[in-house]
Design an enzyme around this catalytic site. Sequence first.
Site, PDB file in Angstrom:
ATOM      1  N   ASP A 208       8.967  33.282   4.672  1.00 15.60           N
ATOM      2  CA  ASP A 208       8.559  32.141   5.894  1.00 15.60           C
ATOM      3  C   ASP A 208       7.178  32.108   6.301  1.00 15.60           C
ATOM      4  OD1 ASP A 208      10.303  30.780   8.573  1.00 15.60           O
ATOM      5  OD2 ASP A 208       9.243  29.667   7.049  1.00 15.60           O
TER       6      ASP A 208
ATOM      7  N   LYS B 257       2.483  29.699   2.905  1.00 18.91           N
ATOM      8  CA  LYS B 257       3.066  29.366   1.711  1.00 18.91           C
ATOM      9  C   LYS B 257       2.130  30.045   0.416  1.00 18.91           C
ATOM     10  CE  LYS B 257       5.249  27.990   4.834  1.00 18.91           C
ATOM     11  NZ  LYS B 257       6.625  28.901   5.426  1.00 18.91           N
TER      12      LYS B 257
ATOM     13  N   ASP C 156      11.691  29.836   2.266  1.00 20.04           N
ATOM     14  CA  ASP C 156      11.531  28.532   3.027  1.00 20.04           C
ATOM     15  C   ASP C 156      10.522  27.433   2.549  1.00 20.04           C
ATOM     16  OD1 ASP C 156      11.266  27.511   6.655  1.00 20.04           O
ATOM     17  OD2 ASP C 156      12.592  26.639   4.902  1.00 20.04           O
ATOM     18  N   ASN C 157      10.552  26.192   2.897  1.00 24.41           N
ATOM     19  CA  ASN C 157       9.552  25.391   2.622  1.00 24.41           C
ATOM     20  C   ASN C 157       8.679  25.098   1.325  1.00 24.41           C
ATOM     21  OD1 ASN C 157       8.568  27.380   5.522  1.00 24.41           O
ATOM     22  ND2 ASN C 157       9.038  24.937   5.713  1.00 24.41           N
TER      23      ASN C 157
ATOM     24  N   GLU D  25      12.658  21.059   9.081  1.00 22.69           N
ATOM     25  CA  GLU D  25      13.380  21.294  10.180  1.00 22.69           C
ATOM     26  C   GLU D  25      13.282  20.057  11.246  1.00 22.69           C
ATOM     27  OE1 GLU D  25      11.560  23.658   8.674  1.00 22.69           O
ATOM     28  OE2 GLU D  25       9.882  24.195   9.925  1.00 22.69           O
TER      29      GLU D  25
HETATM   30  N1  LIG Z   1       3.098  38.717   8.193  1.00 24.02           N
HETATM   31  C1  LIG Z   1       2.315  37.743   7.825  1.00 24.02           C
HETATM   32  N2  LIG Z   1       1.460  37.723   6.570  1.00 24.02           N
HETATM   33  C2  LIG Z   1       0.948  36.677   6.374  1.00 24.02           C
HETATM   34  N3  LIG Z   1       1.021  35.467   6.828  1.00 24.02           N
HETATM   35  C3  LIG Z   1       1.741  35.405   8.094  1.00 24.02           C
HETATM   36  C4  LIG Z   1       2.506  36.436   8.428  1.00 24.02           C
HETATM   37  N4  LIG Z   1       3.022  36.235   9.528  1.00 24.02           N
HETATM   38  C5  LIG Z   1       2.921  34.907   9.922  1.00 24.02           C
HETATM   39  N5  LIG Z   1       1.778  34.355   8.767  1.00 24.02           N
HETATM   40  C6  LIG Z   1       1.206  33.247   9.127  1.00 24.02           C
HETATM   41  C7  LIG Z   1       1.733  31.871   8.931  1.00 24.02           C
HETATM   42  O1  LIG Z   1       3.177  31.971   9.669  1.00 24.02           O
HETATM   43  C8  LIG Z   1       3.631  30.497   9.760  1.00 24.02           C
HETATM   44  C9  LIG Z   1       3.916  30.018   8.339  1.00 24.02           C
HETATM   45  N6  LIG Z   1       4.878  28.823   8.229  1.00 24.02           N
HETATM   46  C10 LIG Z   1       4.454  27.924   8.140  1.00 24.02           C
HETATM   47  O2  LIG Z   1       3.328  27.733   8.168  1.00 24.02           O
HETATM   48  C11 LIG Z   1       5.362  26.387   8.386  1.00 24.02           C
HETATM   49  C12 LIG Z   1       5.008  25.329   8.474  1.00 24.02           C
HETATM   50  C13 LIG Z   1       5.642  24.211   8.471  1.00 24.02           C
HETATM   51  C14 LIG Z   1       5.222  22.770   8.559  1.00 24.02           C
HETATM   52  C15 LIG Z   1       4.131  22.375   9.554  1.00 24.02           C
HETATM   53  C16 LIG Z   1       3.599  21.083   9.662  1.00 24.02           C
HETATM   54  C17 LIG Z   1       4.138  20.142   8.963  1.00 24.02           C
HETATM   55  F1  LIG Z   1       3.785  19.122   9.096  1.00 24.02           F
HETATM   56  C18 LIG Z   1       5.265  20.375   8.194  1.00 24.02           C
HETATM   57  C19 LIG Z   1       5.659  21.805   7.949  1.00 24.02           C
HETATM   58  C20 LIG Z   1       7.106  24.320   8.476  1.00 24.02           C
HETATM   59  C21 LIG Z   1       7.509  25.561   8.204  1.00 24.02           C
HETATM   60  O3  LIG Z   1       8.880  25.883   8.353  1.00 24.02           O
HETATM   61  C22 LIG Z   1       6.691  26.761   8.070  1.00 24.02           C
HETATM   62  O4  LIG Z   1       7.359  27.845   8.169  1.00 24.02           O
HETATM   63 MG   LIG Z   2       9.441  27.717   7.466  1.00 22.68          MG
END
Ligand SMILES: Nc1ncnc2c1ncn2CCOCCNC(=O)c1cc(-c2ccc(F)cc2)cc(O)c1O
Ligand SMILES: [Mg+2]
Length: 214
Positions: free
Chosen positions: A141, A144, A169-170, A199
């Site tokens: 999650d 992406k 997810d996603n 969500e």
């Molecule tokens: N340990 C690690 N290593 C590397 N990278 C890492 C990390 N830990 C965190 N990160 C960085 C990224 O973490 C958040 C990633 N999640 C999302 O970006 C996300 C975005 C939406 C979304 C947003 C806007 C819309 F319009 C529509 C959908 C929905 C979701 O359900 C999402 O999960």
């Molecule tokens: Mg997500």
Amino acid sequence: TRSTRPQRLLAAVQKNATRGDPRSVVKAIDEFCRYTEWAMNVGDEKGCILDSVVSEVNPATVLELGTYCGYSTVRIATLLPPDAKLITLEFNPDFAVIARQVIAWAGQEEKVHLVEGSSGDLIPKMKEQFGVKSFDLVFLDHWKDRYLPDAKLMEECGLLGKGSVLLADNVICPGSPDYLDYVRNSPKYRSQYFKSHLEYTKVEDGLEKSVFLG
Ligand SMILES: Nc1ncnc2c1ncn2CCOCCNC(=O)c1cc(-c2ccc(F)cc2)cc(O)c1O
Ligand SMILES: [Mg+2]
């Protein structure tokens, strides 16, 4: 200065949820995100699919990539037996600070090990630093475009055993097309799509469950 969204989400938990009651923490976050301020938790609809996969796998070791505010961390931990281990990786220190407090409010600290850092750096350290042999379940999650490289990295590091489950997810929104293509076409995985919605919205999204065949 103005508070951040994760800070406002934590305040809603501390105001509306009962300390030590994980279900009330999950409910408080879902209500906050549905009626006050959207946030990128897996949410209630996909959360039920997550719960059913966790219950089916009944994992002893879980890796979560991308903690954010700890919503899915709490959902997963609540379903684990007391001796099970959930390692969750969060890149953003501001998110990690909030997640630790949400996890503590839910009373799940015992089963959860939140590690700050990027998946690419931390996955290769899992065996030596955390004494992990392999993960029974991985919940993807995070970024992406890291799903595919990290799935391959976990294979290379010997962190996936026969029957290990990857749940992503996603896979539709924001989407991870290269990852989907890989797990659906590789002979190393049996993959299944669980259609749902982004969500707290009506936008299509879903979870992809992929069993590693070894
Ligand atoms: N340990 C690690 N290593 C590397 N990278 C890492 C990390 N830990 C965190 N990160 C960085 C990224 O973490 C958040 C990633 N999640 C999302 O970006 C996300 C975005 C939406 C979304 C947003 C806007 C819309 F319009 C529509 C959908 C929905 C979701 O359900 C999402 O999960
Ligand atoms: Mg997500």
